[in-house]
Design a protein around this motif. Structure first.
Motif, mmCIF file in Angstrom:
data_model
loop_
_atom_site.group_PDB
_atom_site.id
_atom_site.type_symbol
_atom_site.label_atom_id
_atom_site.label_comp_id
_atom_site.label_asym_id
_atom_site.label_seq_id
_atom_site.Cartn_x
_atom_site.Cartn_y
_atom_site.Cartn_z
ATOM 1 N N ALA A 67 0.731 -0.875 0.163
ATOM 2 C CA ALA A 67 0.045 0.022 -0.141
ATOM 3 C C ALA A 67 0.474 1.459 0.440
ATOM 4 O O ALA A 67 0.226 2.107 -1.084
ATOM 5 C CB ALA A 67 -0.605 0.355 1.210
ATOM 6 N N LYS A 68 2.003 1.096 0.403
ATOM 7 C CA LYS A 68 2.601 2.590 1.168
ATOM 8 C C LYS A 68 3.401 2.477 -0.513
ATOM 9 O O LYS A 68 3.825 3.698 -1.052
ATOM 10 C CB LYS A 68 3.928 2.003 2.166
ATOM 11 C CG LYS A 68 4.699 3.542 2.407
ATOM 12 C CD LYS A 68 6.103 2.933 3.759
ATOM 13 C CE LYS A 68 7.235 4.598 2.598
ATOM 14 N NZ LYS A 68 7.741 4.218 4.592
ATOM 15 N N HIS A 69 3.877 1.353 -1.137
ATOM 16 C CA HIS A 69 4.594 1.424 -3.040
ATOM 17 C C HIS A 69 4.084 2.331 -3.528
ATOM 18 O O HIS A 69 4.564 3.138 -4.267
ATOM 19 C CB HIS A 69 5.348 0.632 -2.559
ATOM 20 C CG HIS A 69 6.142 0.145 -3.977
ATOM 21 N ND1 HIS A 69 8.109 0.599 -3.687
ATOM 22 C CD2 HIS A 69 5.915 -0.153 -5.180
ATOM 23 C CE1 HIS A 69 8.179 0.474 -4.559
ATOM 24 N NE2 HIS A 69 7.342 -0.373 -5.949
ATOM 25 N N TYR A 70 2.591 1.795 -3.370
ATOM 26 C CA TYR A 70 1.785 1.484 -5.163
ATOM 27 C C TYR A 70 0.916 3.317 -4.099
ATOM 28 O O TYR A 70 -0.034 3.717 -4.975
ATOM 29 C CB TYR A 70 1.170 1.120 -5.333
ATOM 30 C CG TYR A 70 1.671 -0.394 -5.490
ATOM 31 C CD1 TYR A 70 2.675 -0.331 -6.936
ATOM 32 C CD2 TYR A 70 2.315 -1.310 -4.921
ATOM 33 C CE1 TYR A 70 3.504 -1.059 -7.794
ATOM 34 C CE2 TYR A 70 3.699 -2.646 -5.880
ATOM 35 C CZ TYR A 70 3.789 -2.119 -6.770
ATOM 36 O OH TYR A 70 4.559 -3.402 -7.222
ATOM 37 N N GLY A 71 0.900 3.365 -3.279
ATOM 38 C CA GLY A 71 0.209 4.880 -3.065
ATOM 39 C C GLY A 71 -0.921 4.230 -3.016
ATOM 40 O O GLY A 71 -2.041 5.827 -3.309
ATOM 41 N N LEU A 72 -1.822 3.397 -2.416
ATOM 42 C CA LEU A 72 -3.130 2.917 -1.890
ATOM 43 C C LEU A 72 -3.635 3.895 -0.659
ATOM 44 O O LEU A 72 -3.413 4.271 0.247
ATOM 45 C CB LEU A 72 -2.774 1.350 -2.035
ATOM 46 C CG LEU A 72 -2.789 0.634 -3.052
ATOM 47 C CD1 LEU A 72 -2.938 -1.027 -2.670
ATOM 48 C CD2 LEU A 72 -2.618 0.992 -4.460
ATOM 49 N N LYS A 73 -4.962 4.407 -1.362
ATOM 50 C CA LYS A 73 -5.819 5.108 -0.673
ATOM 51 C C LYS A 73 -7.300 4.849 -0.472
ATOM 52 O O LYS A 73 -7.410 3.923 -1.907
ATOM 53 C CB LYS A 73 -5.712 6.374 -1.513
ATOM 54 C CG LYS A 73 -6.083 6.678 -2.332
ATOM 55 C CD LYS A 73 -6.423 7.968 -2.562
ATOM 56 C CE LYS A 73 -6.377 8.366 -4.210
ATOM 57 N NZ LYS A 73 -5.593 7.209 -5.396
ATOM 58 N N ASP A 76 -9.759 3.025 -3.426
ATOM 59 C CA ASP A 76 -8.853 2.672 -4.473
ATOM 60 C C ASP A 76 -9.581 0.618 -4.588
ATOM 61 O O ASP A 76 -10.031 0.334 -3.616
ATOM 62 C CB ASP A 76 -7.635 2.261 -4.432
ATOM 63 C CG ASP A 76 -6.956 3.819 -5.021
ATOM 64 O OD1 ASP A 76 -7.612 4.386 -5.220
ATOM 65 O OD2 ASP A 76 -5.764 3.800 -4.444
ATOM 66 N N VAL A 96 -5.450 -0.556 4.737
ATOM 67 C CA VAL A 96 -6.266 0.718 3.860
ATOM 68 C C VAL A 96 -7.484 1.145 4.387
ATOM 69 O O VAL A 96 -8.637 0.742 3.445
ATOM 70 C CB VAL A 96 -5.792 0.924 2.624
ATOM 71 C CG1 VAL A 96 -6.321 2.400 1.652
ATOM 72 C CG2 VAL A 96 -4.254 1.129 2.351
ATOM 73 N N ASP A 138 -6.757 0.000 -9.379
ATOM 74 C CA ASP A 138 -5.937 0.428 -8.975
ATOM 75 C C ASP A 138 -4.697 0.111 -9.041
ATOM 76 O O ASP A 138 -3.930 0.271 -9.381
ATOM 77 C CB ASP A 138 -6.351 1.566 -8.216
ATOM 78 C CG ASP A 138 -7.088 2.748 -8.354
ATOM 79 O OD1 ASP A 138 -7.286 3.304 -8.987
ATOM 80 O OD2 ASP A 138 -8.268 1.826 -7.581
ATOM 81 N N TYR A 139 -4.564 -1.333 -8.276
ATOM 82 C CA TYR A 139 -4.056 -2.262 -8.324
ATOM 83 C C TYR A 139 -4.552 -3.505 -8.229
ATOM 84 O O TYR A 139 -5.102 -4.507 -7.850
ATOM 85 C CB TYR A 139 -3.199 -1.876 -6.426
ATOM 86 C CG TYR A 139 -2.101 -2.708 -6.383
ATOM 87 C CD1 TYR A 139 -0.968 -3.177 -6.962
ATOM 88 C CD2 TYR A 139 -1.770 -4.304 -5.239
ATOM 89 C CE1 TYR A 139 0.548 -3.642 -6.409
ATOM 90 C CE2 TYR A 139 -1.626 -4.326 -4.421
ATOM 91 C CZ TYR A 139 0.313 -4.961 -5.613
ATOM 92 O OH TYR A 139 1.188 -5.006 -5.143
ATOM 93 N N GLY A 169 0.478 -0.263 -11.876
ATOM 94 C CA GLY A 169 0.190 -0.641 -9.898
ATOM 95 C C GLY A 169 -0.056 -2.105 -10.278
ATOM 96 O O GLY A 169 -1.363 -2.546 -9.953
#
Length: 221
Positions: A67-73, A76, A96, A138-139, A169
């Motif tokens: 989640a941190k590496h791909y900026g998940l929020k 998503d 998240v 998104d991922y 992603g």
């Protein structure tokens, strides 16, 4: 594309008797059972697979790192291809809050016995033909799944992950080897692997498929 290791530390915790895997049981028969991906594979005796695949929280640090590496929020959409019992997806909902998760796996048993919190978002299906629209996630993550596809369908599986995911992603992790020792250990240990390739050849496959995401490997040292 880039190599990223999210799984190595978790994988390397397990001690393996590679030779014992071959000589203590009829490995061919065990593989035949494992490839049914039923109760024996997930929750039966160790020679058939996991030897009991139960939730223990070990996937939370991996979900947090991804989640941190791909900026998940929140909001998503995340898809796990080969989700098993949905443990990683459950951890994404903890890492998240507000994220939307979906999973697909070929094993009816795994989906039927999935983590209750995410079971409504999982379905039985095949990685070669994902029932989702283009660019709908998104991922997209796939851990330890695509090496179970024979080469005739492997390219389709990679292309499907590329199709349903947005941009970069995407993350695929498979079993591989870097030298003859790791190659032999993989042959001894695996039960379901159909595509045996070293790192260079996996990366070639990804390029041929137009895959734009990241990748990782586990090695049997």
């Amino acid at each position: 594309m880039a190599h990223v290791d999210f799984i190595g530390a978790l994988h390397n915790r397990t001690k393996r008797d590679y030779v014992g895997r071959v000589v203590q049981h009829d490995k061919a028969s065990c593989a035949e059972v494992a490839k049914k991906y039923g109760q024996d594979y997930w929750d039966g005796e160790r020679q058939y697979g996991y030897g009991g695949y139960r939730y223990d929280g070990r996937w939370l640090p991996i979900a947090e790192a991804m989640a941190k590496h791909y900026g998940l929020k929140a909001g998503d959409r995340v898809l796990d291809v080969g989700c098993g019992k949905g443990f990683l997806l459950h951890e994404f909902t903890r890492a998240v809050p507000g994220i939307h998760v979906e999973g697909i796996d070929v094993s009816e048993y795994a989906i039927a016995n999935a983590k209750e919190e995410v079971k409504p978002f999982l379905k039985v299906g095949n990685a070669v033909s994902l029932p989702y629209a283009d660019n709908s996630f998104d991922y997209v993550v796939s851990l330890g799944t695509l090496h179970n596809l024979p080469i005739k369908t492997l390219f389709d599986g990679v292309k499907e992950i590329e199709r349903v995911g947005k941009g970069r992603g995407k993350y695929i992790m498979v079993e591989s080897f870097r030298n003859e020792r790791e190659r032999m250990n993989l042959l001894y240990w695996q039960l379901t692997c159909e595509s045996f390739h070293d790192v260079e050849n996996w990366e070639w496959i990804y390029r041929q498929c137009g895959y734009q995401g990241d990748w990782g490997f586990i090695f049997f040292e």
